[in-house]
Design a protein around this motif. Structure first.
Motif, PDB file in Angstrom:
ATOM      1  N   ARG A  77      31.836  66.609  61.571  1.00 49.97           N
ATOM      2  CA  ARG A  77      32.574  65.316  62.919  1.00 49.97           C
ATOM      3  C   ARG A  77      32.086  66.555  63.992  1.00 49.97           C
ATOM      4  N   ALA A 107      29.184  59.613  55.138  1.00 53.73           N
ATOM      5  CA  ALA A 107      29.268  58.111  55.592  1.00 53.73           C
ATOM      6  C   ALA A 107      31.359  57.973  55.650  1.00 53.73           C
ATOM      7  N   GLU A 108      31.516  59.087  54.648  1.00 52.19           N
ATOM      8  CA  GLU A 108      33.087  59.566  54.424  1.00 52.19           C
ATOM      9  C   GLU A 108      33.240  59.990  55.630  1.00 52.19           C
ATOM     10  N   GLY A 131      32.854  59.560  58.861  1.00 48.09           N
ATOM     11  CA  GLY A 131      32.719  58.730  59.732  1.00 48.09           C
ATOM     12  C   GLY A 131      31.930  58.636  60.506  1.00 48.09           C
ATOM     13  N   ASP A 133      29.743  54.650  60.454  1.00 48.04           N
ATOM     14  CA  ASP A 133      30.790  54.161  61.149  1.00 48.04           C
ATOM     15  C   ASP A 133      29.752  53.670  62.416  1.00 48.04           C
ATOM     16  N   GLY A 134      29.392  52.358  62.511  1.00 54.15           N
ATOM     17  CA  GLY A 134      28.074  51.889  63.680  1.00 54.15           C
ATOM     18  C   GLY A 134      26.897  51.667  63.752  1.00 54.15           C
ATOM     19  N   ARG A 135      26.432  52.538  62.799  1.00 52.32           N
ATOM     20  CA  ARG A 135      25.025  52.907  62.381  1.00 52.32           C
ATOM     21  C   ARG A 135      24.507  52.579  61.698  1.00 52.32           C
ATOM     22  N   TYR A 171      32.329  51.106  52.555  1.00 48.23           N
ATOM     23  CA  TYR A 171      31.541  51.344  53.810  1.00 48.23           C
ATOM     24  C   TYR A 171      31.287  50.452  54.984  1.00 48.23           C
ATOM     25  N   SER A 192      31.408  49.293  57.899  1.00 52.46           N
ATOM     26  CA  SER A 192      31.168  49.548  59.016  1.00 52.46           C
ATOM     27  C   SER A 192      29.826  50.135  59.129  1.00 52.46           C
ATOM     28  N   ILE A 193      29.286  50.237  58.165  1.00 54.52           N
ATOM     29  CA  ILE A 193      27.867  50.607  58.576  1.00 54.52           C
ATOM     30  C   ILE A 193      26.827  49.935  58.250  1.00 54.52           C
TER      31      ILE A 193
END
Length: 343
Positions: free
Chosen positions: A106, A126-127, A129, A132-134, A150, A152-153
């Motif tokens: 991150r 992915a884990e 985060g 997310d959103g990509r 996941y 949100s991906i």
């Protein structure tokens, strides 16, 4: 990025026990070969490459070969890193609960210009985060897992990679790639963004690669005849088909050659191969067309005729269905302009 850009870029690939060796060395070799091409043409080497692991020293890969890590990932000065790759392999699951490493990823995402994954390494991103959103992709065998775990991906399971320096058809900052060779395509795309198409094509030729497959191209490979579960009569037919693609390959003709009624043949074929005879024939015709389009002396019209499509438009539609590219686009990736002669 201009071809005259001479900035030195540090490319780092993470390694761990049971990592897929080609996920590490494949992309890194692209950058090493890019350096070779730059020096050969009188320019300065552009990339420095490193392998980072839990600690410096040997790391055993999934095939048993050992890589040598230059440094520990904890000690990396992320402000000096241009691109970080997280590869896949049998060992990815150990990172799902490694909060120290996930926190580091991150932080890396917020610090470095480019963060990417190869194959199942996407699951680690992915884990953490950071996807997310990509838009993202991964090896075809892991796509369902990614979508389930996941949500949100934005999963794009039929892509080679999700890198795009323009941000129009992918992401210039955080991106993923599919199976092993797609990591090489991803690295070539980065070289093109940094130094232009000409250098990327030179590197691809040096590596004897399909020249710069775009990220949006489907995850395809040569179509292989299934070895198990095929009846003797079908096995003989499947061996005969590739040499007779320009012939009449209608259901009736194929059934007669297999010694069955059309109805029985269709049922047996679909049972043994998991698709209709018509779809199978179209797929092997597309594979043959792909090979022919690498010949700079042949026109698309001639390719369509030799492979049984009869007309370039029929070939174009088949390419779009199976490969998500046109014959013209495919041929152009080999930089052979005569391959897209007037039809």
């Amino acid at each position: 990025m201009s071809e005259t850009d001479t900035r030195q870029r540090l490319v780092v690939c993470h390694a761990y026990e049971r990592v897929m060796s080609l996920d590490v060395v494949g992309p890194l070799q692209v950058f090493g070969s890019a350096n070779d091409e730059l020096v050969r043409t009188g320019r300065s080497a552009s990339y420095a490459v490193q392998v980072a692991a839990d600690q410096p020293g040997p790391v055993r890969t999934s095939c048993g070969v050992q890589l040598y890590a230059d440094c520990a990932w904890r000690t990396l000065d992320l402000t000096q890193v241009d691109t970080l790759f997280v590869p896949g392999g049998d060992g990815v699951a150990r990172f799902f609960k490694d909060q120290e490493f996930l926190d580091w990823l991150r932080h890396a995402e917020q610090t470095i210009p480019r963060l990417g994954s190869v194959c199942s390494g996407a699951l680690i991103l992915a884990e953490a985060g950071v996807l997310d959103g990509r838009m993202a992709t991964t090896h075809w065998s892991r796509c369902d897992q990614m979508m389930r775990d996941y949500p949100s991906i934005h999963m794009m399971g039929d892509r080679l990679h999700s890198y795009d320096p323009t941000g129009l058809d992918g992401d210039p900052h955080v991106f993923t790639s599919a199976g092993v060779t797609a990591g090489i395509d991803l690295a070539l795309a980065i070289v093109e963004a940094d130094h232009g198409r000409s250098l990327a094509l030179s590197v691809a030729r040096r590596l004897v690669m399909f020249l710069k497959r775009p990220g949006g191209q489907a995850q395809f490979s040569a179509y292989l005849t299934p070895e198990g579960g095929v009846t003797t009569r079908l096995a003989g037919l499947l061996e005969w088909l590739p040499a007779n693609l320009a012939a009449d390959l209608s259901l009736e003709v194929l059934a007669d050659r297999a010694g069955m009624t059309p109805r029985t043949f269709s049922r047996v074929f679909s049972r043994d191969l998991g698709m209709s005879p018509a779809r199978y024939v179209e797929r092997i015709r597309v594979e043959a067309a792909r090979a022919l389009l690498q010949d700079e002396t042949i026109s698309i019209s001639r390719v369509a005729d030799l492979c049984g499509f009869r007309h370039p438009e029929t070939l174009r539609r088949a390419f779009q269905r199976h490969l998500s590219v046109s014959p013209q686009e495919y041929a152009e990736r080999f930089a052979r302009k005569s391959a897209v002669a007037a039809v």
